[in-house]
Design an enzyme around this catalytic site. Structure first.
Site, short mmCIF file in Angstrom:
data_model
loop_
_atom_site.label_atom_id
_atom_site.label_comp_id
_atom_site.label_asym_id
_atom_site.label_seq_id
_atom_site.Cartn_x
_atom_site.Cartn_y
_atom_site.Cartn_z
CB SER A 34 -47.63 -72.61 -37.35
OG SER A 34 -47.18 -72.53 -38.68
CG HIS A 70 -49.97 -76.32 -40.40
ND1 HIS A 70 -48.84 -76.72 -39.70
CD2 HIS A 70 -49.96 -74.96 -40.40
CE1 HIS A 70 -48.18 -75.64 -39.30
NE2 HIS A 70 -48.83 -74.57 -39.71
#
Length: 255
Positions: free
Chosen positions: A84, A234
Site C-alpha cells: 500500500s 487490499h
C-alpha cells in the site's frame, strides 16, 4: 533522524515497508519466513510507530528516509517489499535511487493518484476521546460508529497504546497524516524509470490496482510482472499469508 527499524536474520538485505496506519510488525508472517535466508529490515515509516514525526509525507522525502537508513546500516543494495503506502515509498525509492535497489515487490498499490478513500477512518479515529477512554473496548465502540468492518477496526486499534500513566494514544501521528493526506494519496509525476525486476501483487477483489493502471505501471517499470491472489482484497498479505509469502519468496529467489 533515522527511521525506527528492526533487523532479523542474515544474508542479502530485504527492506520491508508497511502501509498507512501500520508499523514494522505488520508484515510479520513474511518477515518470519524471509529471515531464515535473508537479512530483513522492517521499518516504521515517518509519523508511524516509533519513528520521527515530520510535517511532510511526500514520497520523495520518504524515499530519502529509506536511503538514509541504508547508508547508516552500510547497505549498498537491497531488495524492497512494500504494501500500500509502503509500496509507493518502495517504488519512489527505486525510481530515485535505482542503483540501490536490487528488485522491487509492490503489494496492491499502483503509481497513481488515488481519490480520497479514508474519510470514514479519519472520522472514526478522531471520534475516539483519548483522554477519556479507559479500555480498548471503549475505543472500538467509538471507532465502530464510523468504521463498520471488524478487521479494519482491529488493524487500526493495533496502533492504540496506553502509557505508564494509563493514558491512551496512537502510535501514528493522526493529525499530521490527515493534514498530509493529499500527499499520501498523490503520485508525483516523474520521467524516471526503473528497469530492474519488479513484481506487482494484486488482491483479486481489491480496486487499488485495475486495468486502467497498466499504462502507468509500464511507464515507470517496463519490466514489471504481476501476480493475482484469489479471494483477497487490499490486505492480501493477512488474508492469504501462505500464498502471498510464497510469491515473494519465489520472486526474491529468482533474482
Amino acid at each position: 533522524m533515522l527511521l525506527n527499524h528492526k533487523i532479523y536474520g542474515q544474508g542479502v538485505p530485504v527492506i520491508v515497508i508497511h502501509g498507512l496506519f501500520g508499523s514494522a510488525t505488520n508484515l510479520g508472517m513474511l518477515i518470519k519466513q524471509l529471515k531464515t535466508d535473508y537479512q530483513v529490515i522492517a521499518v516504521d515509516v515517518r509519523n508511524h510507530g516509533l519513528s520521527m514525526r515530520h510535517d511532510s509525507m511526500h514520497y520523495d522525502d520518504m524515499a530519502n528516509d529509506i536511503i538514509q537508513l541504508m547508508d547508516h546500516l552500510t547497505i549498498e543494495q537491497a531488495h524492497i517489499v512494500g504494501h500500500s503506502m509502503g509500496g509507493k515509498i518502495a517504488m519512489r525509492t527505486a525510481l530515485n535511487f535505482p542503483t540501490r535497489v536490487s528488485s522491487l515487490a509492490v503489494a496492491d498499490i499502483a503509481p497513481v493518484n488515488y481519490p480520497p478513500r479514508h474519510d470514514n477512518v479519519f472520522a472514526g479515529l478522531k471520534n475516539i476521546p483519548l483522554a477519556d477512554i479507559t479500555t480498548r473496548s471503549d475505543a472500538q465502540a467509538k471507532l465502530a460508529e464510523h468504521v463498520e468492518e471488524a478487521g479494519v477496526q482491529q488493524f487500526l486499534l493495533k496502533g492504540l497504546y496506553k502509557n505508564t500513566q494509563g493514558q491512551y494514544g496512537f502510535y501514528y501521528a493522526l493529525d499530521t497524516i490527515i493534514a498530509q493526506y493529499d500527499a499520501i494519496s498523490d503520485w508525483p509525476e516523474t520521467n524516471k524509470q526503473y528497469d530492474k525486476p519488479v513484481l506487482f501483487i494484486k488482491g483479486m477483489n481489491s480496486d487499488y490496482i485495475t486495468s486502467a493502471h497498466k499504462s502507468a505501471i509500464a511507464q515507470y517499470f517496463p519490466h514489471a510482472k504481476a501476480k493475482l491472489v484469489q479471494g483477497t482484497g487490499h490486505w492480501l498479505h493477512a488474508e492469504k499469508p501462505v500464498i502471498f509469502n510464497k510469491i515473494i519468496v519465489d520472486f526474491l529467489f529468482s533474482h
